[in-house]
Design a protein around this motif. Structure first.
Motif, mmCIF file in Angstrom:
data_model
loop_
_atom_site.group_PDB
_atom_site.id
_atom_site.type_symbol
_atom_site.label_atom_id
_atom_site.label_comp_id
_atom_site.label_asym_id
_atom_site.label_seq_id
_atom_site.Cartn_x
_atom_site.Cartn_y
_atom_site.Cartn_z
ATOM 1 N N LEU A 73 0.835 -1.209 0.000
ATOM 2 C CA LEU A 73 0.000 0.000 0.000
ATOM 3 C C LEU A 73 0.866 1.254 0.000
ATOM 4 C CD1 LEU A 73 -2.817 -1.087 2.455
ATOM 5 C CD2 LEU A 73 -3.184 -0.187 0.151
ATOM 6 N N ILE A 74 1.884 1.282 0.857
ATOM 7 C CA ILE A 74 2.765 2.450 0.945
ATOM 8 C C ILE A 74 3.481 2.678 -0.381
ATOM 9 C CG2 ILE A 74 4.874 3.332 2.037
ATOM 10 C CD1 ILE A 74 3.815 1.960 4.661
ATOM 11 N N ALA A 75 4.028 1.621 -0.961
ATOM 12 C CA ALA A 75 4.737 1.755 -2.232
ATOM 13 C C ALA A 75 3.797 2.258 -3.328
ATOM 14 C CB ALA A 75 5.360 0.415 -2.636
ATOM 15 N N TYR A 76 2.578 1.757 -3.337
ATOM 16 C CA TYR A 76 1.637 2.179 -4.376
ATOM 17 C C TYR A 76 1.214 3.637 -4.183
ATOM 18 C CZ TYR A 76 -2.107 2.196 -7.750
ATOM 19 O OH TYR A 76 -2.892 2.507 -8.825
ATOM 20 N N VAL A 77 0.927 4.022 -2.958
ATOM 21 C CA VAL A 77 0.544 5.420 -2.698
ATOM 22 C C VAL A 77 1.689 6.353 -3.068
ATOM 23 C CG1 VAL A 77 -0.047 7.062 -0.866
ATOM 24 C CG2 VAL A 77 -1.230 4.858 -0.981
ATOM 25 N N ARG A 78 2.920 5.951 -2.780
ATOM 26 C CA ARG A 78 4.081 6.776 -3.171
ATOM 27 C C ARG A 78 4.166 6.900 -4.683
ATOM 28 N NH1 ARG A 78 8.399 4.461 1.232
ATOM 29 N NH2 ARG A 78 7.734 5.839 2.922
ATOM 30 N N SER A 79 3.882 5.813 -5.408
ATOM 31 C CA SER A 79 3.925 5.893 -6.871
ATOM 32 C C SER A 79 2.845 6.839 -7.395
ATOM 33 C CB SER A 79 3.800 4.504 -7.500
ATOM 34 O OG SER A 79 2.471 4.021 -7.488
ATOM 35 N N LEU A 80 1.691 6.849 -6.727
ATOM 36 C CA LEU A 80 0.632 7.798 -7.110
ATOM 37 C C LEU A 80 1.082 9.232 -6.846
ATOM 38 C CD1 LEU A 80 -2.587 6.043 -5.708
ATOM 39 C CD2 LEU A 80 -1.836 6.165 -8.096
ATOM 40 N N ALA A 81 1.706 9.450 -5.692
ATOM 41 C CA ALA A 81 2.161 10.799 -5.328
ATOM 42 C C ALA A 81 3.220 11.305 -6.311
ATOM 43 C CB ALA A 81 2.710 10.799 -3.906
ATOM 44 N N ARG A 82 4.036 10.383 -6.844
ATOM 45 C CA ARG A 82 5.047 10.763 -7.845
ATOM 46 C C ARG A 82 4.417 11.006 -9.214
ATOM 47 N NH1 ARG A 82 7.797 6.393 -5.523
ATOM 48 N NH2 ARG A 82 7.315 5.140 -7.364
ATOM 49 N N GLY A 83 3.143 10.651 -9.356
ATOM 50 C CA GLY A 83 2.462 10.836 -10.633
ATOM 51 C C GLY A 83 2.700 9.704 -11.613
ATOM 52 N N ARG A 84 3.297 8.601 -11.141
ATOM 53 C CA ARG A 84 3.559 7.451 -12.002
ATOM 54 C C ARG A 84 3.072 6.184 -11.300
ATOM 55 N NH1 ARG A 84 9.010 8.962 -11.817
ATOM 56 N NH2 ARG A 84 9.533 6.759 -11.614
ATOM 57 N N PRO A 85 1.761 5.929 -11.363
ATOM 58 C CA PRO A 85 1.222 4.764 -10.659
ATOM 59 C C PRO A 85 1.841 3.459 -11.148
ATOM 60 C CG PRO A 85 -0.507 5.885 -11.913
ATOM 61 C CD PRO A 85 0.755 6.645 -12.116
ATOM 62 N N MET A 86 2.215 2.615 -10.204
ATOM 63 C CA MET A 86 2.762 1.300 -10.532
ATOM 64 C C MET A 86 1.685 0.485 -11.249
ATOM 65 S SD MET A 86 4.499 0.610 -6.800
ATOM 66 C CE MET A 86 4.731 -1.119 -7.078
ATOM 67 N N HIS A 87 2.099 -0.278 -12.244
ATOM 68 C CA HIS A 87 1.170 -1.128 -12.989
ATOM 69 C C HIS A 87 1.041 -2.471 -12.276
ATOM 70 C CE1 HIS A 87 -0.112 -3.902 -16.214
ATOM 71 N NE2 HIS A 87 -0.880 -2.889 -16.539
ATOM 72 N N HIS A 88 -0.177 -2.968 -12.176
ATOM 73 C CA HIS A 88 -0.435 -4.270 -11.566
ATOM 74 C C HIS A 88 -1.313 -5.076 -12.511
ATOM 75 C CE1 HIS A 88 0.701 -1.925 -8.043
ATOM 76 N NE2 HIS A 88 1.018 -3.067 -7.486
ATOM 77 N N LEU A 89 -0.936 -6.325 -12.734
ATOM 78 C CA LEU A 89 -1.766 -7.170 -13.577
ATOM 79 C C LEU A 89 -3.053 -7.557 -12.859
ATOM 80 C CD1 LEU A 89 0.891 -9.420 -15.317
ATOM 81 C CD2 LEU A 89 -0.525 -7.629 -16.336
ATOM 82 N N SER A 90 -2.974 -7.733 -11.566
ATOM 83 C CA SER A 90 -4.161 -8.024 -10.774
ATOM 84 C C SER A 90 -4.618 -6.700 -10.162
ATOM 85 C CB SER A 90 -3.821 -9.078 -9.719
ATOM 86 O OG SER A 90 -4.990 -9.620 -9.168
ATOM 87 N N HIS A 91 -5.286 -6.742 -9.027
ATOM 88 C CA HIS A 91 -5.682 -5.496 -8.365
ATOM 89 C C HIS A 91 -4.450 -4.744 -7.884
ATOM 90 C CE1 HIS A 91 -9.940 -6.306 -8.238
ATOM 91 N NE2 HIS A 91 -9.771 -7.436 -7.583
ATOM 92 N N ASN A 92 -4.485 -3.415 -7.970
ATOM 93 C CA ASN A 92 -3.456 -2.649 -7.284
ATOM 94 C C ASN A 92 -3.813 -2.669 -5.793
ATOM 95 O OD1 ASN A 92 -4.991 -0.200 -6.447
ATOM 96 N ND2 ASN A 92 -5.143 0.175 -8.646
ATOM 97 N N PRO A 93 -2.903 -2.286 -4.915
ATOM 98 C CA PRO A 93 -3.181 -2.394 -3.474
ATOM 99 C C PRO A 93 -4.422 -1.623 -3.004
ATOM 100 C CG PRO A 93 -0.839 -2.166 -3.836
ATOM 101 C CD PRO A 93 -1.507 -1.942 -5.170
ATOM 102 N N LEU A 94 -4.679 -0.455 -3.575
ATOM 103 C CA LEU A 94 -5.886 0.282 -3.176
ATOM 104 C C LEU A 94 -7.135 -0.408 -3.713
ATOM 105 C CD1 LEU A 94 -4.760 4.002 -3.567
ATOM 106 C CD2 LEU A 94 -5.059 2.680 -1.458
ATOM 107 N N GLY A 95 -7.073 -0.912 -4.934
ATOM 108 C CA GLY A 95 -8.195 -1.660 -5.495
ATOM 109 C C GLY A 95 -8.463 -2.930 -4.714
ATOM 110 N N GLY A 96 -7.401 -3.600 -4.293
ATOM 111 C CA GLY A 96 -7.552 -4.791 -3.461
ATOM 112 C C GLY A 96 -8.182 -4.476 -2.124
ATOM 113 N N SER A 97 -7.776 -3.351 -1.540
ATOM 114 C CA SER A 97 -8.378 -2.926 -0.267
ATOM 115 C C SER A 97 -9.860 -2.647 -0.441
ATOM 116 C CB SER A 97 -7.669 -1.666 0.260
ATOM 117 O OG SER A 97 -6.318 -1.931 0.522
ATOM 118 N N MET A 98 -10.213 -2.021 -1.559
ATOM 119 C CA MET A 98 -11.618 -1.735 -1.817
ATOM 120 C C MET A 98 -12.407 -3.021 -2.030
ATOM 121 S SD MET A 98 -14.131 0.304 -1.955
ATOM 122 C CE MET A 98 -13.496 1.969 -2.060
#
Length: 185
Positions: A73-98
């Motif tokens: 979750l932390i790594a993914y939120v940081r990638s969002l903050a940098r403006g370059r969201p990490m790509h995930h083939l499955s759910h991203n961590p926020l999507g998985g949380s949802m």
């Protein structure tokens, strides 16, 4: 298979997703009658089966592919903050949380609906009040879920809603690995 695409969401994942979405929409906006109850139990049952599929299902449906650990979750939120969201083939961590939040709310709604029908709680207000609060929480989460799917589809130029219809997602960066493995604790 289209070039640069990966079959991510199997038929069972897509069927449960859209069937539960339809049932929830009906139950949120339709009458609260016997059909409402039956559909609520069916939705809870489908969520239960999807949870089982998270342990025994296909590669990207398994929890091991997308479970939202604090580090992920932390790594993914940081990638969002940098403006370059990490790509995930499955759910991203926020999507998985949802997904987890939505499933828990649907299961809790099924349980609270069942409690409302028990003689032990006849005349009690709290089961109905709990059911109402849970339904409002589900509505809010659904709105966030839909908005996030649209925003992330535009931002990442990957049609996430289309992926849940077709089962295919963009393969992503060449160095992207298959679903992550859990490290031994």
């Amino acid at each position: 298979m289209p070039e640069g695409r990966v079959k991510t969401w199997d038929l069972w994942v897509r069927l449960t997703h859209w069937t539960v979405a339809g049932i929830v929409a009906w139950n949120l906006f339709g009458p609260t009658d016997a059909t409402h109850r039956v559909l609520g139990y069916i939705a809870a049952g489908l969520v239960g089966l999807r949870i089982v599929w998270g342990f025994v299902g296909t590669q990207y449906a398994r929890f091991s592919a997308w479970w939202p650990t604090p580090a992920h979750l932390i790594a993914y939120v940081r990638s969002l903050a940098r403006g370059r969201p990490m790509h995930h083939l499955s759910h991203n961590p926020l999507g998985g949380s949802m997904a987890i939040a939505l499933w828990l709310l649907i299961l809790a709604l099924g349980a609270s609906g069942w409690l409302m029908r028990l003689d032990a709680f006849w005349g009690e207000d709290w089961p109905q009040e709990l059911h109402t609060v849970l339904s409002i929480a589900l509505e809010v989460c659904i709105c966030v879920h839909i908005a996030a799917a649209i925003v992330m589809s535009v931002w990442t130029r990957e049609n996430l809603i289309g992926a849940m219809l077709t089962g295919f997602k963009r393969s992503g960066p060449e160095n992207e690995k298959a679903p992550r493995k859990r490290s031994p604790s």
